[in-house]
Design a protein around this motif. Structure first.
Motif, short mmCIF file in Angstrom:
data_model
loop_
_atom_site.label_atom_id
_atom_site.label_comp_id
_atom_site.label_asym_id
_atom_site.label_seq_id
_atom_site.Cartn_x
_atom_site.Cartn_y
_atom_site.Cartn_z
N ALA A 134 7.42 -3.33 -1.82
CA ALA A 134 6.33 -2.35 -2.00
C ALA A 134 5.02 -3.09 -2.27
O ALA A 134 5.04 -4.18 -2.85
CB ALA A 134 6.67 -1.41 -3.15
N PRO A 135 3.88 -2.56 -1.85
CA PRO A 135 3.70 -1.26 -1.19
C PRO A 135 3.74 -1.34 0.34
O PRO A 135 3.27 -0.42 1.01
CB PRO A 135 2.31 -0.86 -1.67
CG PRO A 135 1.57 -2.17 -1.75
CD PRO A 135 2.58 -3.18 -2.20
N TRP A 136 4.28 -2.42 0.84
CA TRP A 136 4.33 -2.60 2.29
C TRP A 136 5.63 -2.04 2.89
O TRP A 136 5.76 -1.99 4.11
CB TRP A 136 4.21 -4.09 2.64
CG TRP A 136 3.00 -4.74 2.04
CD1 TRP A 136 2.96 -5.56 0.97
CD2 TRP A 136 1.65 -4.60 2.49
NE1 TRP A 136 1.67 -5.95 0.71
CE2 TRP A 136 0.84 -5.38 1.63
CE3 TRP A 136 1.04 -3.90 3.53
CZ2 TRP A 136 -0.53 -5.46 1.79
CZ3 TRP A 136 -0.34 -3.98 3.68
CH2 TRP A 136 -1.10 -4.76 2.81
N LYS A 137 6.55 -1.64 2.04
CA LYS A 137 7.85 -1.19 2.52
C LYS A 137 7.86 0.33 2.68
O LYS A 137 7.37 1.07 1.82
CB LYS A 137 8.96 -1.60 1.55
CG LYS A 137 10.36 -1.35 2.09
CD LYS A 137 11.42 -1.99 1.19
CE LYS A 137 12.81 -1.77 1.75
NZ LYS A 137 12.99 -2.35 3.09
N GLY A 179 -3.91 -3.62 -6.99
CA GLY A 179 -3.98 -5.05 -6.72
C GLY A 179 -3.84 -5.38 -5.25
O GLY A 179 -4.14 -6.51 -4.85
N VAL A 180 -3.42 -4.44 -4.46
CA VAL A 180 -3.30 -4.63 -3.01
C VAL A 180 -4.42 -3.89 -2.29
O VAL A 180 -5.05 -4.44 -1.39
CB VAL A 180 -1.91 -4.15 -2.51
CG1 VAL A 180 -1.84 -4.21 -0.98
CG2 VAL A 180 -0.80 -5.00 -3.12
N MET A 181 -4.68 -2.66 -2.70
CA MET A 181 -5.82 -1.92 -2.15
C MET A 181 -7.09 -2.45 -2.81
O MET A 181 -7.29 -2.30 -4.02
CB MET A 181 -5.67 -0.42 -2.42
CG MET A 181 -6.82 0.42 -1.86
SD MET A 181 -6.94 0.34 -0.06
CE MET A 181 -5.45 1.23 0.40
N GLN A 182 -7.91 -3.11 -2.04
CA GLN A 182 -9.11 -3.74 -2.56
C GLN A 182 -10.34 -2.89 -2.25
O GLN A 182 -10.61 -2.56 -1.09
CB GLN A 182 -9.26 -5.15 -1.98
CG GLN A 182 -8.13 -6.08 -2.38
CD GLN A 182 -8.39 -7.53 -2.04
OE1 GLN A 182 -9.47 -7.89 -1.55
NE2 GLN A 182 -7.41 -8.39 -2.31
N PHE A 183 -11.07 -2.54 -3.30
CA PHE A 183 -12.28 -1.74 -3.18
C PHE A 183 -13.49 -2.67 -3.24
O PHE A 183 -13.56 -3.56 -4.10
CB PHE A 183 -12.34 -0.70 -4.29
CG PHE A 183 -11.26 0.34 -4.20
CD1 PHE A 183 -11.43 1.47 -3.42
CD2 PHE A 183 -10.05 0.16 -4.87
CE1 PHE A 183 -10.43 2.43 -3.33
CE2 PHE A 183 -9.05 1.11 -4.79
CZ PHE A 183 -9.23 2.25 -4.01
N SER A 184 -14.44 -2.44 -2.33
CA SER A 184 -15.57 -3.36 -2.23
C SER A 184 -16.75 -2.65 -1.57
O SER A 184 -16.70 -1.45 -1.30
CB SER A 184 -15.16 -4.60 -1.40
OG SER A 184 -14.78 -4.21 -0.09
#
Length: 496
Positions: free
Chosen positions: A453-456, A476-481
């Motif tokens: 997860a969260p790729w699964k 930590g995987v979804m990066q906001f910028s």
């Protein structure tokens, strides 16, 4: 060329696109949106397919929208009823006023500098352009251009009518005709009993068997509850009952495949009698849920076989002839009409060409984030339902996640949300692990899922409910910028 701007561009005005319109209006009402539909009607699959007997292969208490109860008696509904339900939903919530018909999207290019997608489309053959802050692909998973058609020897010699369900001729008269339906999937088991009502005889020709399960077209408990409870409450109760049963049955099939297989075959034998060759025609070589189970309402397929109006032949095609088919066993099948229910051509990301900051995206080289967004691709999501349950269950959750994401970006003043994999230990796996031909033919071009997860992909509504509706967006995987420059003006354009 004039360019229109919307906060969100939705691609597709079928079951998923109309659902997306509702969620955007309900949960992110200050965001403008437009739905671009390549065809000239609402409904997607349910408008495209016109073959005899077309119906759902999922119950409407889970295929229906979470926000709008299904009110008809039949839980396994015909295609016309489903199409009316989708169109009525669009009208009731004013979603139909946000749709641009005959707008076929071809390409989308992301600019980090502008924090915008530029969407290129054709409108009645002319190029048009839109910009948007977020792109939501709701155009389904297969090509509308045509279904999958194997090329058998001798096809050009055949003198009868050769029909694919995806391009069904509305003037086709099959009364008192000999019909062969090639295939054994959901489309075939739908067409066979319906055509058998008028045809001289219908033969379902299959290379190998599929699991076929009968289920009542009407849900008696659901109809009783609708009489005694408010419509939404009754709908929610039955929806959850069906969700939980589906999850339990899928898990049981994975844990005890032989026991489930035995029980399904026993049910088929009870339908067709002890003298029918169930081993040859209805005993698959694979385990349950390695491919999708075929649902037949009120045993209609089995009734057609018992009556003699339909039959099943398990064999391979050697060649077409002028009058029908010659099989590898030496047997021949004469046919006035041959229906090639041979499947779909899957299409990744609605067939769009995607470009991010000048770099072309190869979907087959990306990881899928929570089954709906893609590694390194900002501000884009796609609605893709379950293979082991109703399509809409996952799409509803995806829509909720998209609106959460939009609201979070507005609150934080950040314009870009990008899934980024920083874990070198992630291993890639096919996006879907189904063994169906239409899946295996296309999986190389589809994004991959990861080993963790969260790729699964879960293929589990309860788990997705937690990860899409309730889990933290900043994982930590979804990066906001990409904060908006000071003094920048926000461009808004209402779709209505």
């Amino acid at each position: 060329m004039a360019v229109e701007h919307f906060d969100v561009v939705v691609v597709g005005a079928g079951l998923s696109g109309v659902g997306a319109g509702y969620h955007l209006q309900a949960e992110a009402p200050d965001r403008s949106y437009v739905i671009l539909e390549g065809r000239d009607a609402i409904g997607g699959t349910w408008d495209l397919f016109r073959y005899p007997g077309i119906r759902s292969d999922s119950d409407m208490y889970t295929l229906g929208y979470s926000f709008r109860p299904w009110r008809e008696a039949k839980a396994i509904a015909d295609g016309r009823s489903i199409l009316n339900y989708v169109r009525e939903t669009a009208r009731e919530y004013g979603i139909d006023r946000r749709i641009r018909f005959r707008h076929l999207v071809k390409q989308a290019s992301w600019s980090t500098e502008d924090a915008l997608w530029t969407v290129e489309a054709e409108a009645d053959g002319k190029p048009v352009r839109f910009t948007c802050s977020f792109l939501f692909l709701c155009g389904g998973y297969y090509s509308y251009e045509g279904g999958y058609l194997p090329q058998w020897p001798g096809m050009d010699r055949y003198k009868g009518a050769l029909v694919h369900p995806q391009q069904w001729p509305q003037d086709l008269d099959y009364s008192d005709k000999r019909v062969v339906v090639i295939g054994s999937g959901a489309t075939a088991v739908t067409i066979v009993p319906e055509m058998a009502k008028a045809a001289a005889h219908v033969t379902m020709l299959q290379r190998s068997p599929t699991y076929v399960v009968s289920r009542p077209a009407e849900d008696k408990l659901a109809n009783t509850l609708r009489e005694k409870l408010p419509a939404k409450l009754a709908y929610d109760v039955i929806r959850w009952r069906n969700v939980l049963f589906g999850m339990w049955f899928f898990r049981l099939a994975r844990r005890k495949p032989e026991a489930v297989k035995k029980r399904i075959i026993e049910m088929v034998r009870a339908e067709l009698g002890p003298d029918y060759d169930v081993e040859t025609h209805f005993t698959p070589r694979y385990n349950p849920w390695d491919q999708r189970l075929c649902l037949v309402p009120d045993s209609d397929m089995f009734k057609a076989i018992r009556s003699g109006a339909a039959s099943v032949v398990t064999d391979h095609i050697e060649t077409f002839t002028e009058t029908g088919l010659k099989l590898k066993s030496g047997k021949t099948l004469d046919a006035d009409i041959i229906v090639t229910a041979t499947g779909l051509n899957l299409q990744v990301m609605n067939g769009l060409e995607l470009v991010v900051d000048g770099q072309h995206i190869e979907p087959g080289r990306t990881l899928s984030y929570k089954g709906m967004m893609y590694e390194g691709v900002p501000n884009l999501a796609s609605a893709f339902g379950y293979t082991n349950a109703s399509w809409t269950l996952k799409c509803d959750l995806t829509c909720e996640y998209v609106t959460r994401l939009l609201n979070h970006m507005k609150k934080t003043g950040l314009r870009q949300a990008t899934p980024v994999n920083t874990d070198p230990g992630i291993e890639t796996q096919p996006w879907l692990d189904f063994t169906s031909g239409y899946v295996t033919r296309a999986m190389a071009s589809f994004p991959k899922q990861g080993s963790k997860a969260p790729w699964k992909l879960h293929q589990n509504y309860a788990l997705d409910l937690m990860t899409l509706r309730y889990a933290k967006l900043e994982d930590g995987v979804m990066q906001f910028s990409n904060p908006a420059p000071k003094g920048a003006k926000v461009r808004l354009k209402e779709a209505a």
